[in-house]
Every structure is written in structure tokens, then in C-alpha cells.
Design a protein around this motif. Structure first.
Motif, PDB file in Angstrom:
ATOM      1  N   ASN A   1      89.539  17.802  62.324  1.00 52.71           N
ATOM      2  CA  ASN A   1      88.434  16.892  62.825  1.00 52.71           C
ATOM      3  C   ASN A   1      87.131  17.844  63.106  1.00 52.71           C
TER       4      ASN A   1
ATOM      5  N   ASP B   1      83.631  12.932  59.339  1.00 50.88           N
ATOM      6  CA  ASP B   1      84.344  13.382  60.480  1.00 50.88           C
ATOM      7  C   ASP B   1      85.561  14.298  60.384  1.00 50.88           C
ATOM      8  N   GLN B   2      85.891  14.510  59.111  1.00 55.37           N
ATOM      9  CA  GLN B   2      87.088  15.311  58.729  1.00 55.37           C
ATOM     10  C   GLN B   2      86.902  16.243  57.516  1.00 55.37           C
TER      11      GLN B   2
ATOM     12  N   ARG C   1      83.250  13.935  65.599  1.00 52.98           N
ATOM     13  CA  ARG C   1      82.929  12.767  66.084  1.00 52.98           C
ATOM     14  C   ARG C   1      81.710  12.406  67.062  1.00 52.98           C
TER      15      ARG C   1
ATOM     16  N   PRO D   1      90.492  13.649  68.618  1.00 49.96           N
ATOM     17  CA  PRO D   1      91.138  13.016  67.419  1.00 49.96           C
ATOM     18  C   PRO D   1      92.343  12.257  67.964  1.00 49.96           C
TER      19      PRO D   1
END
Length: 705
Positions: free
Chosen positions: A492, A297-298, A19, A441
Motif C-alpha cells: 500500500n 494506492d497499491q 492513501r 491499509p
């Protein structure tokens, strides 16, 4: 991957990074770079969580603009006809429904390029007939004959208009035939196929409509290739000249790909591409020109069948897994290797169409540019320290910039006992607290200032600090919530081999061994700062009884060392490995002198293995830099070492261990003075070795020359 050649499949590129790592900024930069040369569109599912059909309609709308490299703007007849039918409420009567579909087609035809031309031609013919009837024939035709001519003219008007529009409808014949050929049409006529599509639910129509969108893009790219005279591509020398003939891929930038709406759209798009390849077998069936670059992001589990997870050191054996490359090194060749012999191409698998790549971290120069202004920091920090601390993470650099802007007026800028992650803003809130709250996360709570019990993220940071446990599938169950915390951080993308910051001597001791997965340095440093700043448990009660309160840092690493020792004993781990790991945790707990003595005792066995052990021990978490400067920490570690009567090897080993331990911490500024001391330490050890082969020591020292 912007170049495109006939019958080439295009990937769905997943731009990976944790992120706030700068993926959105990268997409915007690439979109601006495409300019008016490369056909492209942009979707942001963070701002607009559209359904797949609406998202495809928005993409088509953005791509239908004018482009310098295309003679004509792209059109999407198949997709538009299906969309019109889907949005029309048809009559229950079959004949009336057919008339409605005909009316829609006629209305759409008039709005096409050919339809507008036919309308203008119709008006010109109509005007000519008026001139002929009222002008040229006026003196010759009188009375009843004139009425007959006028009636013929009025009847001819719609017939001529229909004939002219029918020629325009020829431009839609391929689109209408395509709807006849889809499985949902069941070989019905074009009108009946659109009627069936209109009666389908919106979820059931996603597949046909996105397949129509891709078919339109493929048809446009084949019939209207780019004008190479308007191409602004910078051709490599080996591709210069007439051999550099190429077309451009169409690019779709997708932000928020991990959101529910983004996942649904990309899954539907990949399914549509698989559908087209199944319905039209052949090498070019799925060769539409659309390259998708999606910010993720994952990590998605379905990618694991083809790609090695970024937190795994090596791909799984006996599988077609490949390593995820950096974006700067991603090539089409690397992606198409999955089709080589032994890789087993599987067009029926969605992973076959995905291409995960890792976003490159920002350079030291870029980080320095983002964080450099006239505002004061909580402590004077060099650019190299800022880069090592942030790990080139965009969000971390912005957090430091915000820290500069929120520093209270008149605050002291040179407080040595307050490291950068512990700097406070105007409200007194430390930087590490704000950073963890915005970065962690969902499912992992950020530690609060003054909290006594370490939260799971702090326990995970301590566990991942040991490079020998980061890739170990066996997780000690004695540490609460550790398996779940590791799973969340990995999924994440906060744990990766890309984050490993190798020391200068790593290659000497470890050779070409793969980099171990580590926690991102920004998240790791913030979590360890929170642990160091945590209030001792039971401090008031212990003070009242004259006892020393329990230290959270000491408690966390002590329990972790015991849990790992118990796990190794249960699985019959090797004795030397367990001893070395215990030395690692002893150093993290501040037991410097006994660790240095044990390291010196292993010096004359195998110098390359000794350098490897030195590098491993020097990677242990260091608490001293949270409390004082690196120079003060070094003086504290070596206090009394030279006067203790130790031999040259023991003193040189202690100095090297102290220097490298502090050197590996991102809060320590590297200097030429420290390099000279490290080089001198390795040179002194090589002169006092009892072994003939001292090449490992010489190589390590030369790295600091």
C-alpha cells in the motif's frame, strides 16, 4: 509526455503514492491545465464503479466535445456501432436480425455529421421539387399528366433520400470494415460481424469494443491533427521554431485505479492495446494517442518484471528492472528505455505498457499554506517541523488543519509535554489515533488510546526505524505478525525509498549509497507516539505490589533487539555490525551515556566510518521529544557529562550525538544556534584527532556552517 509524434506508443502512467497523498488533487489540477487545448476525459471509480464498456462510453462522450485545437469534434464510429449492436436485442430469425442491424446503421448514419448534412440536403431537394411541381409546371401540366408528375415526385423522394444518405454512409465504411477484420467476426460481412457481436456476452465483448475505441482515437488523431495555431504549449528554447511541429496526446485521467472496477477497466484497456498491436503488426499498430494517468494506492505485482518496487533499494540483478522516477522527472525517454537492447521488449506482457511514477511530496511552502490560519494548534509549531512531520503528505497536512479547527476553546497552546501528534480534539481523542485510523491499509488495526499490547503497525514502525533492517529480506519470526504487516505497508506504498529524509552528514559517511526504504514519517511518528502513550502492562497490579510496571516502549525495542541479534547469529552476521546495531537499540531505549562512550572509543580508527556510525546511531527513535522540549531533552542528556572527567573527544562526541539525535527527530525545530554547536563539535574533534586525514570531520562540520 503530452507531445506526440507519429507511430509513438503511449504509456499507461500509474501515479503512485499512499492513501490521501494528493493524487486526486494532482489529477484535477492537470485536467484543468489541459483546458480546451488537449483532448482529455476523467473517470472516478470511487464515485462511479462502472464496467469497462460503460466507462469507455463515458470517456468517448466526454471527448466528443469541441476543442480549440481540433477542426472537428472527435467521433467514435467503430465503438458506437459495436455498442449499438451489443445493446440491441435481435430477432432469432436471421433476415429480421439483419434488417434490425441495417436499421441501426441507418439511424446512426442520420445522426452523424454527414448524415445530418444529407438530411438537410434531402429536405432542400424535396422543397425544390415541390416548388417546381406546384409552381413552375403548374400552368403547363394539367389533368392526367399532372397526376403522373405528382406520382413520380412521390416515388423519387425516398430514392433521393436513400442516395443522399448512402453518401453519408461512406463515412462509416472504415468502421464497418474494421468490424469485419476482428478475429471474432471470422471474416464475415459487416452486418454478420455486428450480429455476432450483438449475440456475445458483455464480458466477451469488452475486448472488441475497447479495441474499437482505441482504433477510433488513432484514426481521429491521424486524420484530424491539432491546429498548431491554437496550441498553447510552452516550448523549450531548443524546440522553438518550425522544428517544434508536434501533435498532442489525448489524456485520460483515472481516479480510483486500485478499486476492482478501476483494475478491470485498465486491464481491459491494456489488453485492447495489445490486441490491436497483435492484429495489426507494425511500428504504429498500437500508436493510438491515448495517455492514461491513473492514481494508484497499491503496487501491482505484474509491474515488478519491468520496474523496481519502491521499497527496494536497488533493482534485482540480471533483470530489466528500472527505478520508478518521480512524476516531476518522468520522461518518455525513461519509459522507452525498456525497448533498448538487452531490455527485451515484450509486447505480450502487460507490464510493457505501464509506466509507474511517484507523486512528488508537497513543498514546505505548500504545506505551510494548507495548515496556516488563525486557529490555534495544541503547541506552537514551526513550518519546518510541520513539513518534516507530514513528509509533504496531503492527508497529513489536512489532518493538522482539522486539528486546528477542532481544538477546544480555551485550550492551552503551549503545553511542552504534549507533542503535536498527541494533541487532542474537542472530544479528547488524540491526533495520532485519528491519523492512523484514516491512513492504515485494510487489515492493519489502529492502536486504541490506553491499549497495553502494541498492535502490529506499531511493531512494524519500530522495526522499520532501523535503516539496516528496512531492506533486509530476512524478517525475525519472533515478532508476531511482522511479515504480514510489512507486506501490507509495502504493497500500500507506505514504505518507500522516497520517504527517506537524509541527514546532512549522510553523504559524508555513506557516499553515494542508495537511500534505504523507510516508513512514511507521518505514519511512523503517529505509531511511535501511540507506543509512547500506551499504558504500561499490568500497571495496577504492579503498583499494588510496589513494582515498576512493564514499559511498552522498552518492551518492544528490547524484544526487537534480541530477535535481530538471534537472527544475525543464526546467519553468521559480522560481529562489528551486530555491535553497532545493539548500540542503535540501546540508544532507542535511552541508554545515552554508554552509547556515547562506545562511539567515542571508535573515534580514532576511521573518521569516515565513524561519521557513518554516528549518522546511523542518530537515526534511532527518540522518546524524549514525546515528553519534553528539545532543549530540555538536550540538557537532560548532557547532565554531568562535562563534569565527569571525560576527555575532549568523549565530551564532543556526547554533544554531537545528543544534538544530531534530537536534530533528526521531525518534532525538533532546526535553528542556527544548533547548527553552530554541531559545527563546533566537528571542529573540536578534528583538532583532537590522532589521524592525519580529518577531511571527513571537516566536510561534516562545513555542512552546518
Amino acid at each position: 509526455m503530452i507531445w506526440r509524434y507519429p507511430d509513438q506508443r503511449q504509456p499507461v502512467v500509474a501515479l503512485l503514492g499512499p492513501r490521501q497523498s494528493g493524487k486526486t488533487t494532482m489529477l484535477r489540477s492537470l485536467s484543468q491545465g489541459c483546458g480546451s487545448t488537449v483532448v482529455h476525459a476523467h473517470l472516478d471509480f470511487h464515485e462511479n464503479p462502472l464496467d469497462p464498456v460503460s466507462a469507455a462510453a463515458l470517456v468517448a462522450f466526454q471527448m466528443m466535445r469541441g476543442w480549440d485545437t481540433l477542426r472537428r469534434s472527435p467521433v467514435f464510429h467503430r465503438f458506437a456501432l459495436g455498442l449499438l449492436a451489443l445493446n440491441e436485442n435481435l430477432e432469432e430469425d436471421r433476415s429480421r436480425a439483419t434488417d434490425q442491424i441495417k436499421g441501426l446503421i441507418q439511424q446512426y448514419t442520420r445522426n452523424t455529421r454527414r448524415g445530418r448534412f444529407a438530411t438537410r440536403l434531402e429536405e432542400a431537394v424535396d422543397t425544390t421539387m415541390d416548388i417546381v411541381v406546384t409552381g413552375a409546371l403548374s400552368p403547363l401540366v394539367q389533368g392526367q399528366a399532372r397526376e403522373v408528375v405528382t406520382a413520380v415526385r412521390e416515388r423519387a423522394r425516398p430514392v433521393i433520400g436513400s442516395l443522399l444518405q448512402s453518401t453519408a454512409r461512406w463515412g462509416l465504411r472504415d468502421a464497418l470494415r474494421w468490424h469485419v477484420g476482428i478475429p471474432e467476426a471470422e471474416a464475415a460481412g459487416s452486418l454478420d460481424a455486428l450480429i455476432r457481436l450483438s449475440s456475445a456476452s458483455r464480458s466477451a465483448s469488452v475486448g472488441p469494443l475497447l479495441a474499437a475505441f482505441l482504433a477510433d482515437a488513432k484514426d481521429q488523431a491521424e486524420r484530424h491533427p491539432a491546429l498548431r495555431s491554437s496550441c498553447s504549449c510552452e516550448l523549450p528554447q531548443e524546440h522553438a521554431g518550425r522544428a517544434a511541429r508536434h501533435d498532442h496526446a489525448w489524456v485520460l485521467f483515472v481516479d480510483g485505479a486500485q478499486t476492482p472496477a478501476g483494475r478491470r477497466f485498465l486491464a481491459a484497456l491494456v489488453a485492447a492495446r495489445m490486441r490491436n498491436e497483435h492484429n495489426e503488426p507494425g511500428s504504429g499498430a498500437a500508436a493510438d494517442p491515448l495517455v492514461v494517468l491513473a492514481a494508484c494506492d497499491q503496487w501491482q505485482p505484474e509491474w515488478t518484471t519491468r520496474w523496481c518496487e519502491p521499497w527496494r533499494t536497488t533493482p534485482l540483478p540480471d533483470t530489466p528492472q528500472r527505478r520508478v522516477p518521480l512524476l516531476s522527472r518522468a520522461t518518455r525517454t525513461r519509459w522507452t528505455r525498456q525497448d533498448e537492447a538487452g531490455a527485451g521488449p515484450d509486447p505480450a506482457s502487460a507490464a510493457h505498457y505501464w509506466y509507474p511514477v511517484w507523486l512528488d511530496p508537497m513543498s514546505e511552502e505548500r504545506v505551510s499554506y494548507l495548515t496556516d490560519d488563525a486557529a490555534p494548534l495544541a503547541a506552537p509549531v514551526a513550518a519546518s517541523v510541520v513539513h518534516a512531520l507530514t513528509g509533504g503528505h496531503w492527508g497529513a497536512a489536512l489532518a493538522l488543519q482539522e486539528q486546528r479547527e477542532s481544538t477546544p476553546p480555551g485550550a492551552e497552546t503551549g503545553v511542552p509535554e504534549r507533542p503535536l501528534p498527541a494533541a487532542v480534539d474537542a472530544s479528547g481523542r488524540p491526533l495520532w489515533s485519528r491519523a492512523l485510523e484514516t491512513s492504515l491499509p485494510e487489515g492493519l488495526a489502529a492502536p486504541a488510546p490506553g491499549r497495553t499490547n502494541p498492535p502490529p503497525v506499531v511493531l512494524a514502525a519500530g522495526y522499520l526505524a532501523d535503516m539496516r533492517t528496512a531492506d533486509d529480506p530476512r524478517v525475525p519470526q519472533d515478532i508476531a505478525d511482522l511479515p504480514r504487516s510489512l507486506e501490507l505497508l509495502r504493497r500500500n506504498l507506505w514504505v518507500s525509498t522516497f520517504f527517506h529524509r537524509p541527514s546532512r552528514i549522510r553523504e559524508v559517511g555513506w557516499g553515494e549509497a542508495d537511500r534505504p526504504p523507510v516508513l512514511h514519517p507521518w505514519l511512523s511518528r503517529c505509531a511511535l507516539t501511540a507506543l509512547s502513550a500506551a499504558a504500561p502492562a499490568g500497571a495496577p497490579a504492579a503498583a499494588a505490589q510496589g513494582e515498576r510496571p512493564a514499559d511498552p516502549w522498552h518492551d518492544v525495542f528490547t524484544r526487537q533487539a534480541r530477535a535481530l541479534a538471534s537472527l544475525a547469529a543464526t546467519h553468521n552476521g559480522s560481529g562489528p555490525a551486530r555491535e553497532e546495531q545493539q548500540l542503535f537499540y540501546d540508544l532507542a531505549l535511552g541508554k545515552f551515556a554508554p552509547v556515547a562512550e562506545a562511539l567515542a572509543g571508535r573515534f580514532d580508527r576511521d573518521h569516515r566510518a565513524w561519521v557513518r556510525l554516528l549518522d546511523y546511531l542518530a537515526s534511532a527513535p527518540c522518546r524524549l521529544v514525546h515528553e519534553q522540549s528539545a532543549q530540555e531533552s538536550y540538557a537532560l542528556l548532557l547532565a554531568g557529562i562535562e563534569q565527569s572527567g571525560r576527555d575532549v573527544v568523549a565530551v564532543a562526541t556526547a554533544k554531537l550525538l545528543a544534538l544530531l539525535w534530537l536534530y533528526n527527530d521531525p518534532l525538533t525545530e532546526r535553528s542556527r544556534r544548533w547548527d553552530a554547536q554541531i559545527e563546533e563539535g566537528f571542529e573540536r574533534l578534528s583538532h583532537n584527532s590522532r589521524l592525519l586525514d580529518v577531511s571527513a570531520l571537516q566536510q561534516a562540520g562545513a555542512l552546518f556552517a
